[in-house]
Design an enzyme around this catalytic site. Structure first.
Site, short mmCIF file in Angstrom:
data_model
loop_
_atom_site.label_atom_id
_atom_site.label_comp_id
_atom_site.label_asym_id
_atom_site.label_seq_id
_atom_site.Cartn_x
_atom_site.Cartn_y
_atom_site.Cartn_z
N ASP A 141 1.31 1.76 -12.73
CA ASP A 141 1.02 1.04 -11.52
C ASP A 141 1.29 -0.34 -11.49
O ASP A 141 0.77 -0.86 -9.95
CB ASP A 141 -0.50 1.49 -11.38
N LYS A 144 7.23 -2.37 -9.19
CA LYS A 144 8.44 -1.41 -8.93
C LYS A 144 9.07 -1.14 -9.53
O LYS A 144 9.79 -0.27 -10.01
CB LYS A 144 7.70 -0.59 -6.91
N ASP A 169 2.69 5.97 -10.16
CA ASP A 169 1.89 5.62 -8.66
C ASP A 169 2.99 5.37 -7.51
O ASP A 169 3.76 4.54 -7.81
CB ASP A 169 1.11 5.04 -8.95
N ASN A 170 3.22 5.70 -6.38
CA ASN A 170 3.37 5.01 -6.02
C ASN A 170 5.14 5.39 -6.01
O ASN A 170 5.97 4.47 -5.01
CB ASN A 170 3.17 3.44 -5.74
O1 LIG Z 1 1.84 -5.59 -10.80
C1 LIG Z 1 1.20 -6.51 -9.81
N1 LIG Z 1 1.36 -6.26 -8.37
C2 LIG Z 1 0.53 -4.78 -8.61
C3 LIG Z 1 1.31 -3.46 -8.25
N2 LIG Z 1 1.12 -2.66 -7.85
C4 LIG Z 1 1.83 -2.72 -5.84
O2 LIG Z 1 2.84 -3.86 -6.02
C5 LIG Z 1 1.55 -1.95 -5.53
C6 LIG Z 1 1.55 -1.83 -3.42
C7 LIG Z 1 1.27 -1.47 -3.27
C8 LIG Z 1 1.60 -1.38 -1.68
C9 LIG Z 1 1.77 -0.37 -0.37
C10 LIG Z 1 2.36 -0.57 0.97
C11 LIG Z 1 1.71 -1.75 1.32
F1 LIG Z 1 2.39 -2.09 2.56
C12 LIG Z 1 1.41 -3.08 0.22
C13 LIG Z 1 1.02 -2.80 -0.92
C14 LIG Z 1 0.53 0.05 -3.03
C15 LIG Z 1 -0.07 0.04 -4.46
O3 LIG Z 1 -0.94 1.36 -4.97
C16 LIG Z 1 0.71 -0.54 -6.27
O4 LIG Z 1 0.02 0.10 -6.99
C17 LIG Z 1 1.90 -8.04 -10.35
C18 LIG Z 1 1.25 -8.73 -9.29
C19 LIG Z 1 1.34 -10.45 -9.38
O5 LIG Z 1 1.51 -10.85 -8.65
N3 LIG Z 1 1.12 -10.05 -10.89
C20 LIG Z 1 2.22 -9.65 -11.66
N4 LIG Z 1 1.66 -8.59 -11.54
MG LIG Z 2 -0.37 1.72 -7.08
#
Ligand SMILES: O=C(NCCNC(=O)c1cc(-c2ccc(F)cc2)cc(O)c1O)c1cc(O)ncn1
Ligand SMILES: [Mg+2]
Length: 214
Positions: A141, A144, A169-170
């Protein structure tokens, strides 16, 4: 100074959930995200699918890639058998700081080890650092574009065994096309798609469950 969304989410947990009650923590976050501010937790709909896979696998060793605020960490850890362990990796230190407090509020610190850093750096060190042999369940998760390289890395590092389950996920939104192609075409995996919706929305999304065949 302005609070961040993860800080406001933690505030909602501390205000509305009962200490030591994981289900009330999950409920408080879902209520906050549905009625106050959307946040990228796996959410209640996909969360039910996650729960059923965790219960079916009944894992002793779980790896979560991407902790965020700890919502799925709490969902998974609350279903683990007594001596089972969950290691969760988070790159973002601000997310990690909030997640630690959410996990503590749920009373699940004993079952969870939150590790800060990049998955690509930590996966090769899992065995020596945490005494892990193989993972029974991996929940993907995080970023991506890291799903596929990290899956190949887990294979190379011998962290998967015949029957290990990857739950991603996603896979539709935001989407992980290269990962999907890999697990669906590789003879080393049996894959199954669970159609659902992006957390707290009507947009299509889903979870891909892939069993490693060794
Ligand atoms: O892992 C890091 N971010 C979360 C990854 N997960 C996602 O990006 C994620 C995004 C969405 C999402 C879906 C639609 C939309 F319009 C916007 C976002 C949904 C989800 O369910 C996710 O899981 C991260 C960040 C950072 O700044 N530094 C290190 N790591
Ligand atoms: Mg997610």
């Amino acid at each position: 100074t302005q609070s961040t969304r993860p800080q406001r989410l933690l505030g909602a947990v501390q205000k509305n959930a009962t200490r030591g009650d994981p289900r009330s923590v999950v409920r408080a976050i879902d209520h906050f995200c549905r009625h106050k501010e959307w946040a990228m937790n796996v959410g209640d709909e996909k969360g039910c699918i996650l729960d059923s896979v965790v219960s079916e696998v009944n894992p002793a060793a779980v790896l979560e890639l991407g902790t965020y605020c700890g919502y799925s960490t709490v969902r998974i850890a609350s279903l683990l058998p007594p001596h089972a362990k969950l290691i969760t990796l988070e790159f973002n230190p601000d997310f990690a700081a909030i997640a630690r407090q959410v996990i503590a509020w749920a009373g699940l610190e004993e079952k969870v080890q939150l590790v800060e850093g990049a998955s690509g750096d930590w996966i090769p060190k899992m065995k020596e650092q945490f005494g892990v042999k193989t993972f029974d369940l991996v929940f993907l998760d995080h970023w991506k574009d890291r799903y596929l390289p990290d899956t190949k890395l887990m294979e190379e590092c011998g962290l998967l065994r015949k029957g290990s389950v990857l739950l991603a996920d996603n896979v539709i939104c935001p989407g992980t096309p290269d990962y999907l192609e890999y697990v669906r075409s590789s003879p080393r995996y049996t894959s199954q798609y669970f159609k659902s919706h992006l957390e707290y929305t009507k947009v299509e999304d889903g979870l891909e469950k892939s069993v490693f065949l060794g």
